[in-house]
Design a protein around this motif. Sequence first.
Motif, PDB file in Angstrom:
ATOM      1  N   VAL A 127     -16.554   6.329   1.718  1.00 58.07           N
ATOM      2  CA  VAL A 127     -15.440   5.402   1.900  1.00 58.07           C
ATOM      3  C   VAL A 127     -15.739   4.509   3.107  1.00 58.07           C
ATOM      4  O   VAL A 127     -15.849   5.005   4.240  1.00 58.07           O
ATOM      5  CB  VAL A 127     -14.114   6.163   2.120  1.00 58.07           C
TER       6      VAL A 127
ATOM      7  N   VAL B 175      -5.685   0.925   6.955  1.00 56.32           N
ATOM      8  CA  VAL B 175      -6.075   2.286   7.328  1.00 56.32           C
ATOM      9  C   VAL B 175      -4.971   2.841   8.214  1.00 56.32           C
ATOM     10  O   VAL B 175      -4.726   2.342   9.311  1.00 56.32           O
ATOM     11  CB  VAL B 175      -7.424   2.320   8.079  1.00 56.32           C
TER      12      VAL B 175
ATOM     13  N   ARG C 245      -2.769   0.996  -4.817  1.00 59.79           N
ATOM     14  CA  ARG C 245      -3.192   0.664  -3.448  1.00 59.79           C
ATOM     15  C   ARG C 245      -2.882   1.827  -2.505  1.00 59.79           C
ATOM     16  O   ARG C 245      -1.943   1.769  -1.702  1.00 59.79           O
ATOM     17  CB  ARG C 245      -2.486  -0.605  -2.976  1.00 59.79           C
TER      18      ARG C 245
ATOM     19  N   TRP D 244       0.850  -1.193   0.000  1.00 58.08           N
ATOM     20  CA  TRP D 244       0.000   0.000   0.000  1.00 58.08           C
ATOM     21  C   TRP D 244       0.878   1.233   0.000  1.00 58.08           C
ATOM     22  O   TRP D 244       2.083   1.151   0.263  1.00 58.08           O
ATOM     23  CB  TRP D 244      -0.942   0.022   1.218  1.00 58.08           C
TER      24      TRP D 244
ATOM     25  N   GLU E  60     -11.399  -1.410   3.800  1.00 57.87           N
ATOM     26  CA  GLU E  60     -10.060  -1.074   3.317  1.00 57.87           C
ATOM     27  C   GLU E  60      -9.043  -2.050   3.903  1.00 57.87           C
ATOM     28  O   GLU E  60      -9.064  -2.336   5.099  1.00 57.87           O
ATOM     29  CB  GLU E  60      -9.691   0.354   3.714  1.00 57.87           C
TER      30      GLU E  60
ATOM     31  N   ARG F   1      -7.495   8.642  -5.048  1.00 56.98           N
ATOM     32  CA  ARG F   1      -8.266   7.444  -5.390  1.00 56.98           C
ATOM     33  C   ARG F   1      -8.988   7.628  -6.722  1.00 56.98           C
ATOM     34  O   ARG F   1      -9.097   6.678  -7.516  1.00 56.98           O
ATOM     35  CB  ARG F   1      -9.241   7.134  -4.260  1.00 56.98           C
TER      36      ARG F   1
ATOM     37  N   ALA G  80      -3.805   3.919   0.657  1.00 55.46           N
ATOM     38  CA  ALA G  80      -4.540   3.658   1.901  1.00 55.46           C
ATOM     39  C   ALA G  80      -5.045   4.956   2.510  1.00 55.46           C
ATOM     40  O   ALA G  80      -4.315   5.957   2.543  1.00 55.46           O
ATOM     41  CB  ALA G  80      -3.644   2.934   2.899  1.00 55.46           C
TER      42      ALA G  80
END
Length: 462
Positions: free
Chosen positions: A354, A362, A329, A277, A359, A322, A331
Amino acid sequence: MNEPIVARHWLATAAPKAAPAIATTTVLALARIWNANGAEHSVGNAALMTVLAAGAAAGGASLARAGEPVLAATGYAVSGSLALAGVAGYSDGLSLPLLLWALATVLAYCFAARHWRQDRRDALDHERNVNERREEHAHIERIETIRATTQIDVARTGAAYAEQLAQALVTRATLPGFDPTALESTGLPELPSARGGSVRFYLTTHKRHWVRLTDVPLFLKSEHFVNAVKLDPARGPYAVDSGGFSELQRHGRWTRTPRQYIEDLRRIWECVGPYDWAAPQDWMCEDLIIHGGTAGPNVFVGTHLSVPEHIRRTVANFLELRSLAPELRIAPVLQGRTVTDYEWCAEQYERAGVDLTREPTVGLGSVCRLQSTREGAAIVTAMAARGLKLHGFGFKILGLERVGHLLASADSAAWSYHARKRPPLPGHTHKNCANCIDYAMRWRTRVLTSLPPWQQPFLDAA
């Protein structure tokens, strides 16, 4: 709304009331002096005063029709004064002048009384409006005071609960015979480590070539890859830090645009390999980042923004990143300073659509200096209780011992600081091992073995 208090002398209050009588008496006295100086029985003088009085009355009437009440009243007053002066100056006795003086005085008071009533009404209206505004402002202040007090009480209660829950979970996990599955079946809170997921422990380093030297999870800043001509493929898992702390420390803002950051992440993904991520361009909420200052040799310019503004910008940046690259990826990261701040940050993500519980990672920002404190444990516990797979940025041994079981992953660069304060390993020729992979690996092994036994299986699994 604070009106100045003015103390008025009694003469200032009495003077307007005596003005009509003083005016008519003055006209009468001047007329009698004029009478004594040859105006008595003078037809010419009487005719002149009659014409002047009529002219003043006509002027007052025209001004009244033109909508000028103050000037019209002045014209009528002048007309009456001239008429009184003409009669008093022409007459040889005092009876008629005194009668006209009394009549003029009564009429003057009648007109003045009308003005005084209107003035009183205006004063009362103004006073009433002032009192209403004062009451309105006082009401707003009371409401805001109650609201602020309630928010403080809620925050204290939430923080106290989170601290108690954190302590209870730590104590529970250290008890002999700790069995997460059995506790889960009784309905106690499910936390990341209690679900059987592994906790990945990343070594933070600025040496990008380490990705080809070890399969131990690494945590590297994106800026360390940006200027490299050649990038080595990674042997093991790694994650990418946006370098937000350094950016905000030096500049008080982000100097790279979201599109530039996305281009950097794409190059890293393509050349080094898929990362676990990447962190967004978030805004930390530590005091030094916001207000600026110095910490040892480090100078912080400060953003001079509020904590809520940092949170809004963090969420907005994640949404933009995003939208630009949903395949990467990236986060989401929670920011704040208190439990209430982090709760509000999580709500901002939810309002934006979201689902943080879905997810894979986080991030939990701005807890680096709080991780071993009760406040830091309360923040981690409150967010873990939401069912989030948390990553703890910059966690050290004390923080891992206290709340490591609540995290899905963590990273640490403490090994480098640790090595800088100690002599190099035997056989190493450098001044210290602050940039040495051998020291970093030994430090990692030592950290994992020093943690409580109930945490080691999860960390070793990483």
